[in-house]
Design a protein around this motif. Structure first.
Motif, short mmCIF file in Angstrom:
data_model
loop_
_atom_site.label_atom_id
_atom_site.label_comp_id
_atom_site.label_asym_id
_atom_site.label_seq_id
_atom_site.Cartn_x
_atom_site.Cartn_y
_atom_site.Cartn_z
N LYS A 69 0.80 -1.22 0.00
CA LYS A 69 0.00 0.00 0.00
C LYS A 69 0.83 1.27 0.00
CE LYS A 69 -3.93 -2.03 2.36
NZ LYS A 69 -4.81 -1.96 3.51
N VAL A 70 2.09 1.20 0.40
CA VAL A 70 2.91 2.39 0.57
C VAL A 70 3.48 2.84 -0.78
CG1 VAL A 70 4.95 3.35 1.68
CG2 VAL A 70 3.50 1.74 2.91
N ASN A 71 3.27 4.10 -1.12
CA ASN A 71 3.91 4.68 -2.29
C ASN A 71 5.27 5.19 -1.83
OD1 ASN A 71 4.68 5.96 -4.58
ND2 ASN A 71 2.89 7.30 -4.74
N HIS A 72 6.33 4.62 -2.35
CA HIS A 72 7.67 4.96 -1.88
C HIS A 72 8.15 6.31 -2.39
CE1 HIS A 72 8.18 1.09 0.00
NE2 HIS A 72 7.73 0.50 -1.10
N LEU A 73 7.50 6.87 -3.38
CA LEU A 73 7.79 8.20 -3.91
C LEU A 73 9.23 8.35 -4.39
CD1 LEU A 73 5.93 10.30 -1.19
CD2 LEU A 73 5.09 9.75 -3.47
N GLY A 74 9.88 7.25 -4.75
CA GLY A 74 11.25 7.31 -5.27
C GLY A 74 12.27 7.76 -4.24
N ARG A 75 12.02 7.49 -2.97
CA ARG A 75 12.91 7.93 -1.90
C ARG A 75 13.24 6.77 -0.97
NH1 ARG A 75 10.04 11.99 -3.74
NH2 ARG A 75 10.74 14.13 -3.49
N THR A 76 14.30 6.93 -0.22
CA THR A 76 14.59 5.94 0.81
C THR A 76 13.61 6.10 1.95
OG1 THR A 76 16.13 7.42 1.93
CG2 THR A 76 17.05 5.97 0.22
N ALA A 77 13.55 5.13 2.84
CA ALA A 77 12.57 5.16 3.93
C ALA A 77 12.80 6.36 4.85
CB ALA A 77 12.64 3.87 4.73
N SER A 78 14.05 6.66 5.17
CA SER A 78 14.34 7.78 6.07
C SER A 78 13.98 9.12 5.43
CB SER A 78 15.80 7.77 6.48
OG SER A 78 16.62 7.85 5.34
N HIS A 79 14.29 9.25 4.12
CA HIS A 79 13.96 10.49 3.42
C HIS A 79 12.45 10.67 3.32
CE1 HIS A 79 14.50 13.04 -0.51
NE2 HIS A 79 13.97 13.73 0.48
N ARG A 80 11.75 9.60 2.99
CA ARG A 80 10.29 9.64 2.88
C ARG A 80 9.65 10.01 4.22
NH1 ARG A 80 9.93 5.16 0.78
NH2 ARG A 80 9.47 3.92 2.61
N LYS A 81 10.14 9.41 5.29
CA LYS A 81 9.60 9.69 6.62
C LYS A 81 9.81 11.15 7.01
CE LYS A 81 10.22 8.33 11.44
NZ LYS A 81 11.00 7.55 12.38
N ALA A 82 11.00 11.67 6.75
CA ALA A 82 11.31 13.07 7.06
C ALA A 82 10.46 14.02 6.21
CB ALA A 82 12.79 13.34 6.85
N MET A 83 10.32 13.69 4.92
CA MET A 83 9.54 14.55 4.03
C MET A 83 8.07 14.59 4.45
SD MET A 83 8.78 14.13 -0.02
CE MET A 83 7.72 12.76 0.35
N LEU A 84 7.49 13.44 4.76
CA LEU A 84 6.08 13.40 5.16
C LEU A 84 5.87 14.09 6.50
CD1 LEU A 84 5.08 9.81 4.02
CD2 LEU A 84 4.37 11.98 3.01
N ALA A 85 6.83 13.99 7.42
CA ALA A 85 6.73 14.69 8.70
C ALA A 85 6.75 16.20 8.48
CB ALA A 85 7.85 14.26 9.63
N ASN A 86 7.63 16.68 7.60
CA ASN A 86 7.69 18.11 7.30
C ASN A 86 6.42 18.59 6.61
OD1 ASN A 86 10.22 18.58 8.41
ND2 ASN A 86 11.28 18.04 6.51
N MET A 87 5.91 17.80 5.67
CA MET A 87 4.69 18.19 4.97
C MET A 87 3.50 18.18 5.92
SD MET A 87 5.21 16.28 1.32
CE MET A 87 3.65 16.79 0.67
N ALA A 88 3.44 17.22 6.83
CA ALA A 88 2.36 17.17 7.80
C ALA A 88 2.42 18.38 8.73
CB ALA A 88 2.42 15.88 8.61
N SER A 89 3.61 18.76 9.15
CA SER A 89 3.77 19.95 9.99
C SER A 89 3.31 21.21 9.25
CB SER A 89 5.22 20.11 10.41
OG SER A 89 5.63 19.03 11.20
#
Length: 176
Positions: free
Chosen positions: A6-26
């Motif tokens: 179900k997860v769209n990896h968005l062409g990023r590593t797991a750590s990068h994706r997690k950081a990006m989504l946290a910043n976007m959520a903020s």
């Protein structure tokens, strides 16, 4: 095959994706709406909606859990004070994704993701549409009983005045 992925990896590593989504959520919590690509908006919706649901119960455990995702004290405070209060009665669906025109540089599909309860534009349109209900004859339903009362009052008052007749004004001929 993509079974159970179900997860769209968005062409990023797991750590990068997690950081990006946290910043976007903020950013979404701070500004109430952000513009991003459609794929990121859909991934962000899956990321932020469980966080908003968690914020409905203001306990130390839920605050710590949300802070583990967002890593920003100010954002967590806003989430638990303002947003949780507004979405308290909503059973889910806290965000709305609106598709925009494609980006000029790379033709990427763009979207606006916003918190549903903070949009003032849609709320006004719904209220105006509800007030404008009319019957099949064209009058408003709320004005129908008032119109009958007003008609009864005017017929009582008009009857004595109708006895005096006035001569109609002559029609002016049209000059061609």
């Amino acid at each position: 095959m993509r079974h159970g992925k179900k997860v769209n990896h968005l062409g990023r590593t797991a750590s990068h994706r997690k950081a990006m989504l946290a910043n976007m959520a903020s950013s979404l919590i701070l500004h109430k709406r952000i513009t991003t690509t459609l794929a990121k908006a859909k991934a962000l919706r899956m990321y932020v909606e469980p966080i908003i649901t968690k914020s409905k119960s203001d306990t130390t455990h839920s605050r710590r859990t949300v802070f583990a995702y967002l890593q920003d004290k100010e954002v967590v405070t806003i989430l638990f004070r303002e947003i949780a209060e507004k979405v308290a009665n909503r059973p889910g669906g806290y965000t709305r994704i609106i598709k925009l025109n494609n980006r000029l540089g790379d033709n990427a599909e763009m979207a606006l993701i916003e918190l549903v309860d903070y949009n003032t534009v849609y709320g006004k349109d719904v209220e105006a549409a509800e007030e404008k209900k009319t019957t099949r004859r064209g009058r408003s339903k709320s004005a129908a009983p008032k119109a009958k009362e007003a008609k009864a009052e005017t017929t009582e008052e008009v009857a004595p005045e109708a006895t005096t007749e006035e001569a109609p004004a002559p029609a002016e001929p049209k000059g061609e």
